[in-house]
Design an enzyme around this catalytic site. Structure first.
Site, mmCIF file in Angstrom:
data_model
loop_
_atom_site.group_PDB
_atom_site.id
_atom_site.type_symbol
_atom_site.label_atom_id
_atom_site.label_comp_id
_atom_site.label_asym_id
_atom_site.label_seq_id
_atom_site.Cartn_x
_atom_site.Cartn_y
_atom_site.Cartn_z
ATOM 1 N N ARG A 1 0.667 -1.238 0.048
ATOM 2 C CA ARG A 1 0.005 -0.123 -0.037
ATOM 3 C C ARG A 1 0.841 1.396 0.023
ATOM 4 O O ARG A 1 2.168 1.037 0.228
ATOM 5 C CB ARG A 1 -1.016 0.159 1.185
ATOM 6 C CG ARG A 1 -0.154 -0.080 2.565
ATOM 7 C CD ARG A 1 -0.944 0.536 3.830
ATOM 8 N NE ARG A 1 -0.152 0.280 4.968
ATOM 9 C CZ ARG A 1 0.677 1.222 5.686
ATOM 10 N NH1 ARG A 1 1.038 2.251 4.732
ATOM 11 N NH2 ARG A 1 1.117 0.988 6.734
ATOM 12 N N GLY B 1 1.802 5.010 1.681
ATOM 13 C CA GLY B 1 1.996 5.508 3.162
ATOM 14 C C GLY B 1 3.336 4.814 3.604
ATOM 15 O O GLY B 1 4.056 3.864 3.173
ATOM 16 N N ALA C 1 -5.851 6.562 10.033
ATOM 17 C CA ALA C 1 -4.820 6.466 9.157
ATOM 18 C C ALA C 1 -5.511 5.733 7.884
ATOM 19 O O ALA C 1 -6.311 4.919 7.818
ATOM 20 C CB ALA C 1 -3.757 5.553 9.566
ATOM 21 N N ILE C 2 -4.863 6.283 6.564
ATOM 22 C CA ILE C 2 -5.420 5.632 5.212
ATOM 23 C C ILE C 2 -4.215 5.229 4.197
ATOM 24 O O ILE C 2 -3.475 6.166 4.370
ATOM 25 C CB ILE C 2 -6.329 6.716 4.522
ATOM 26 C CG1 ILE C 2 -7.618 6.850 5.533
ATOM 27 C CG2 ILE C 2 -6.647 6.191 3.116
ATOM 28 C CD1 ILE C 2 -8.671 7.972 4.905
ATOM 29 N N CYS D 1 3.210 6.756 10.590
ATOM 30 C CA CYS D 1 2.882 7.325 9.149
ATOM 31 C C CYS D 1 4.052 8.268 8.657
ATOM 32 O O CYS D 1 4.025 9.083 7.817
ATOM 33 C CB CYS D 1 1.727 8.282 9.172
ATOM 34 S SG CYS D 1 0.214 7.325 9.539
#
Length: 220
Positions: A69, A71, A142-143, A173
């Site tokens: 992903r 991040g 968080a994403i 992050c």
């Protein structure tokens, strides 16, 4: 969207859920299944996305799972609601717009609990309003996402009743000038099942514009 609710009294192993996510993703990308959201709670784990620097994990003894992903590094554990919307994207694949839609869904959910949230320019996720005292920004959610074969993966991690001390072993992050917060810290007492139930209609609404028409999906 279909729902895969993996919430239970025993938090799931991250790799088990990740394997399940990838199997569903393959079916959805192939048009064999309709869009699905996985809701889960993980046993304690640290995961690192594509933008993780070595300095984000200052403790070399921290075991980290590297994943595909976006991040940096984050923590998942009991009391945190993880939602993975697996959506076959119709039209332009706009990752930024998709992230903003996830943020909007969580912000609408927080408002239902009387919690005011905001976005922070240049940073993903959902944050508390700026503190007049000048204290560091605090992230509630968080994403981190990925688009593959026109279908989304991964998603969001919302701190409901998370033990925030577990974030202390990393730079969450990759943000050294920010902290984390949970709904419980803000006076909200809610179970993960309740929060998932209340979040889902907001995800349905915000993600509708990205979704492939149902008549184009065999399993819809």
């Amino acid at each position: 969207m279909h729902v895969e609710n993996l919430l239970s009294q025993s938090p799931s192993r991250y790799l088990d859920v990740d394997q399940h996510q990838r199997a569903l993703h393959a079916e959805i990308a192939a048009g064999e299944r309709g869009d699905t959201v996985i809701y889960s709670e993980f046993a304690p784990v640290y995961t690192a996305g594509s933008r993780t620097d070595d300095a984000d994990i200052p403790d070399p003894d921290v075991p980290v799972v590297r994943i595909d992903r976006g991040g940096s590094v984050t923590y998942h554990g009991p009391g945190q609601l993880v939602a993975y919307p697996l959506v076959k994207v119709h039209g332009r694949q706009d990752v930024v717009a998709y992230v903003r839609a996830l943020e909007a869904a969580v912000m609408a959910l927080a408002a239902e609990y009387g919690v005011e949230t905001r976005r922070v320019e240049g940073r993903t996720g959902v944050w508390l309003p700026e503190d007049p005292s000048g204290a560091p920004d605090r992230k509630l959610c968080a994403i981190g996402v990925r688009f593959a074969k026109r279908t989304t993966m991964h998603g969001l991690a919302l701190n409901v009743s998370t033990d925030l001390d577990d974030f202390d072993r990393i730079v969450p992050c990759g943000l050294r000038d920010a902290g984390v917060v949970s709904l419980r810290d803000l006076g909200v007492a809610a179970s993960l099942d309740e929060v998932a139930d209340r979040l889902h209609p907001h995800l349905e609404r915000e993600l509708a514009r990205f979704r492939t028409p149902a008549d184009a999906v065999t399993g819809a």
